[in-house]
Design an enzyme around this catalytic site. Structure first.
Site, short mmCIF file in Angstrom:
data_model
loop_
_atom_site.label_atom_id
_atom_site.label_comp_id
_atom_site.label_asym_id
_atom_site.label_seq_id
_atom_site.Cartn_x
_atom_site.Cartn_y
_atom_site.Cartn_z
N CYS A 58 0.89 -1.21 -0.10
CA CYS A 58 -0.04 0.13 0.05
C CYS A 58 0.70 1.25 -0.02
O CYS A 58 2.27 1.35 0.05
CB CYS A 58 -0.93 0.01 1.27
SG CYS A 58 -1.75 -1.36 1.65
N ARG A 98 1.36 1.27 -5.86
CA ARG A 98 1.60 0.45 -4.76
C ARG A 98 0.27 -0.02 -4.59
O ARG A 98 0.17 -1.05 -3.40
CB ARG A 98 2.29 1.35 -3.49
CG ARG A 98 3.69 1.96 -3.81
CD ARG A 98 4.17 2.24 -2.75
NE ARG A 98 4.18 1.63 -1.47
CZ ARG A 98 5.05 0.84 -1.31
NH1 ARG A 98 6.39 1.11 -2.22
NH2 ARG A 98 5.45 0.01 -0.19
N GLY A 118 1.75 -2.93 5.48
CA GLY A 118 2.37 -4.22 6.01
C GLY A 118 1.13 -4.94 6.41
O GLY A 118 0.18 -4.85 6.20
N HIS A 151 12.37 -36.80 -28.93
CA HIS A 151 11.05 -36.91 -29.57
C HIS A 151 10.82 -36.11 -30.40
O HIS A 151 9.47 -35.67 -30.82
CB HIS A 151 10.22 -37.52 -28.64
CG HIS A 151 10.19 -38.32 -27.64
ND1 HIS A 151 10.06 -39.85 -27.99
CD2 HIS A 151 10.82 -38.33 -26.35
CE1 HIS A 151 10.70 -40.41 -26.97
NE2 HIS A 151 10.74 -39.69 -25.96
N LYS A 168 -2.45 -6.75 -19.54
CA LYS A 168 -2.01 -7.40 -18.28
C LYS A 168 -3.22 -8.22 -17.78
O LYS A 168 -3.09 -8.86 -17.09
CB LYS A 168 -1.87 -5.99 -17.37
CG LYS A 168 -1.58 -6.35 -15.79
CD LYS A 168 -0.04 -7.00 -16.09
CE LYS A 168 0.23 -7.53 -14.78
NZ LYS A 168 1.57 -8.44 -14.91
C1 AGP Z 1 2.42 -13.74 -18.36
O1 AGP Z 1 3.50 -12.91 -18.46
C2 AGP Z 1 1.15 -13.19 -18.96
N1 AGP Z 1 1.10 -11.69 -18.64
C3 AGP Z 1 -0.08 -13.83 -19.20
O2 AGP Z 1 0.28 -15.14 -19.65
C4 AGP Z 1 -0.80 -14.15 -17.68
O3 AGP Z 1 0.05 -15.12 -17.09
C5 AGP Z 1 -1.91 -14.79 -18.27
O4 AGP Z 1 -2.86 -14.02 -19.02
C6 AGP Z 1 -2.84 -14.92 -17.07
O5 AGP Z 1 -3.19 -13.72 -16.46
P1 AGP Z 1 -3.88 -14.01 -14.75
O6 AGP Z 1 -2.92 -14.50 -14.02
O7 AGP Z 1 -4.22 -12.73 -14.69
O8 AGP Z 1 -4.94 -14.90 -15.02
#
Ligand code: AGP
Length: 624
Positions: A2, A27, A101, A520, A619
């Protein structure tokens, strides 16, 4: 993680605090609040959501006063909400606290304070601090009667000092009391806290970024410090009340650099935060071993636990790789059949989820559409669900029956690094308590595992010391177009994760493979132009990994080998050797992934890629 901001000086505190909080949004940002003291009374504003929501609230209902504290939250105890947002106050609403914390012994403290008659308004661990200070001040009033102005400041300090000595865990605190309108107290143990010194004013923050527009003079608190700020003056004491000398330093970063703590990218900063985030995710969950852990910490009642006969982990991307490690752990320690599934595939399976199944969804964002869809499928099958997640307010934690939060704070880099090892840490915690509760391991074995896991942050720190060596390797290979990553057993998922890191931030084609599968097919790919990264640290599969290295090398492959300290293999085994600290095999994924994250980072940086925001990626993948 935080963000804490405090101010005492000549300006109006509210705008200074709000601006500081915005600098700390990286944060945590699931709720925020501030408190300002004016003419002996304190006004508090708090809101769920980002700091912009708090700013709007303050705009509608302004605060006046030149002493205040503020906080931006990343929830670890208690859902993100206005009620759980900091600041928190005591019964009299005269003592106000903001905290970054984890107070590990807050349940026992809360129980005692409730018995003393204190009334609590939140689910947080933090609130016990304000009531603890109040409890000590009450004792002084009982013995000394009405507190004269001459004694309030030393008594306030003494009450805070005594309260701090009762806390177990980590804290960075900003504390104010309506009876000491010119005093701001700060205290630090294991969570960062820094004082900014201005002309007739001073600042108390989690990070210098929050006061850089006012001052470049900083004093970093050490563990156990108590800081007493008044105007532009600041004094430091230890927990026994003895004065401490602290050095003032000049900060030359700009605000963006400060938010990255001087690192070039958020991803690199987050890679180096991992010892702390692993420690934070373990904090209070490994020792002492509480039999009721699964019930108190994740909400799983004994009757549900008793019925679990098998586990299915579902996740995507890095979280899926973490789940693969979890599978090995649960099978080995909990003697529990375990499957791990890519969430986007899981939902198309003829589930036939047998009674006695537990579905564990792993997701740092808790918003991944495929993972959420998999959880819905599981819930429709009537089986219990556990979410391992980094975001307390996410869709996942609202869907699953039980939740185990990682404590990594927001991860700004799109590529998962600290949240991946946070997921591993949470899986170690869950496996340990699940295995113990199921009787698969005894208390003695569990304590042995705890002692080993508590070494993890230190081992991770050692692993990160390889960064310069990894950079040298990156300089050799950053122009290559293909990489092969090999691992076995617990480190097969780590090989997959290393390959994923490289491809997603450097755009180089990289494949992770079970080393035993190399013969393989993939061995046909190996030549001078395709470096082979092999995880050959000390393990039950070490000899087999060495054979794989020799097979690859004999076909002209350039070998980058992860090895353990004291490795006796000949120098001929690998072209480049990254030597990691020896660690118990079951913990090796936590350590071995570090140099692979660094390799991906340095190669991507050398290629001039946008490391923090790679092309085409998000993200959180909220679409299927
Ligand atoms: C990992 O570096 C990627 N950003 C991506 O594979 C990510 O792990 C995946 O999209 C899952 O995201 P989440 O953990 O938010 O579910």
């Amino acid at each position: 993680m935080c963000g804490v901001v405090g101010y005492v000086g000549r300006s109006q505190a509210a705008p200074v605090i709000l601006e500081g909080l915005k600098c700390l949004e990286y944060r945590g940002y699931d709720s925020a609040g501030l408190a300002v003291l004016e003419q002996g009374s304190v006004e508090i504003r708090r809101s769920a959501g980002k700091i912009s929501a708090l700013e709007a609230l303050v705009g509608k209902n302004p605060l006046r006063g030149t002493l205040g504290v503020g906080h931006t939250r990343w929830a670890t105890h208690g859902r993100p909400s206005e009620v759980n947002a900091h600041p928190h106050s005591d019964c009299s609403r005269e003592i106000v606290v903001v905290h970054n914390g984890i107070i590990e012994n807050y349940p026992a403290l809360k129980e005692r304070l409730l018995r003393e008659g204190h009334a609590f308004g939140s689910e947080t661990d933090t609130e016990v601090i304000s009531h603890l200070i109040e409890s000590h001040l009450r004792q002084f009033s009982q013995t000394q009667g009405a507190l004269s102005t001459a004694v309030v400041e030393p008594l306030f300090f003494e009450a805070v000092r005594r309260a701090l000595k009762e806390l177990r865990g980590s804290y960075a605190l900003g504390i104010l009391w309506t009876k000491t309108p010119h005093l701001l107290l700060g205290a630090r143990f294991l969570s960062p806290l820094v004082v900014g010194l201005g002309e007739g004013e001073s600042f108390l923050t989690s990070d210098v970024a929050a006061f850089l527009s006012y001052s470049r003079k900083a004093v970093f608190l050490e563990d156990g410090d108590i800081a007493v700020l008044s105007g532009g003056d600041c004094r430091f004491f230890d927990l026994d009340g003895k004065k401490r000398e602290r050095k003032t330093i000049s900060i030359h970063w700009d605000r963006t650099m400060a938010e990255k703590s001087g690192y070039r990218h958020f991803m690199l900063k987050e890679i180096f935060e991992q010892p702390q985030t692993i420690e934070d995710t373990f904090r209070g969950r490994l020792f002492p071993l509480k039999e009721s852990f699964l019930q108190t910490e994740i909400g799983m009642p004994p009757e549900v636990l008793a019925g679990i006969k098998r586990v299915r982990l579902v996740a995507c991307g890095s979280a899926f790789h973490a789940g693969m490690v979890g599978k090995y752990l649960l099978e080995h320690f909990a003697k529990t059949p375990c499957e791990v599934e890519i969430a986007s595939e899981f939902r198309y399976r003829a589930l036939n989820l047998e009674p006695g199944s537990l579905v564990v969804a792993v997701s740092q964002s808790g918003e991944t559409a495929d993972t959420l869809a998999a959880v819905r499928s599981a819930k429709n099958s009537g089986v219990p669900t556990l979410g391992i997640c980094n975001s307390a307010q996410s869709s996942l934690t609202r869907m699953t029956d039980f939740t185990l939060l990682t404590r990594c704070g927001p991860e700004i880099g799109v590529a998962s690094t600290k949240t991946f090892t946070g997921q591993l840490a949470a899986l170690y915690v869950f496996t340990l308590h699940f295995a113990l509760a199921k009787g698969a391991i005894g208390e003695a074995e569990a304590l042995g595992l705890v002692n080993e896991l508590l070494q993890a942050p230190g081992l991770a720190r050692e692993g990160l010391k390889l960064s310069d060596a990894v950079l040298e390797i990156a300089k050799t290979f950053f122009k290559k177009d293909h990489f092969l990553y090999l691992g076995r057993h617990l480190n097969y998922p780590v090989a997959l994760e290393g390959a994923l890191k490289l491809k997603e931030i450097s755009y180089i084609h990289a494949e992770g493979y079970a080393a035993g599968e190399m013969k393989h097919g993939p061995i046909a790919l190996i030549d001078e132009e395709m470096p082979v990264v092999a995880i050959a640290t000390a393990s039950r599969v070490y000899e087999k990994m060495l054979s794989n290295l020799q097979e690859a090398r004999s076909r002209g492959g350039k070998i980058i080998a992860l090895l353990s300290e004291g490795d006796a293999s000949s120098r001929e085994t690998a072209d480049f050797r990254l030597v990691l600290p020896r660690c118990p095999e079951f913990m090796s994924p936590l350590v071995n992934v570090m140099p692979l994250q660094l390799l991906a980072y340095h190669i991507a940086a050398l290629r001039g890629c946008d490391v923090d925001q790679p092309r085409n990626l998000a993200k959180s993948v909220t679409v299927e």
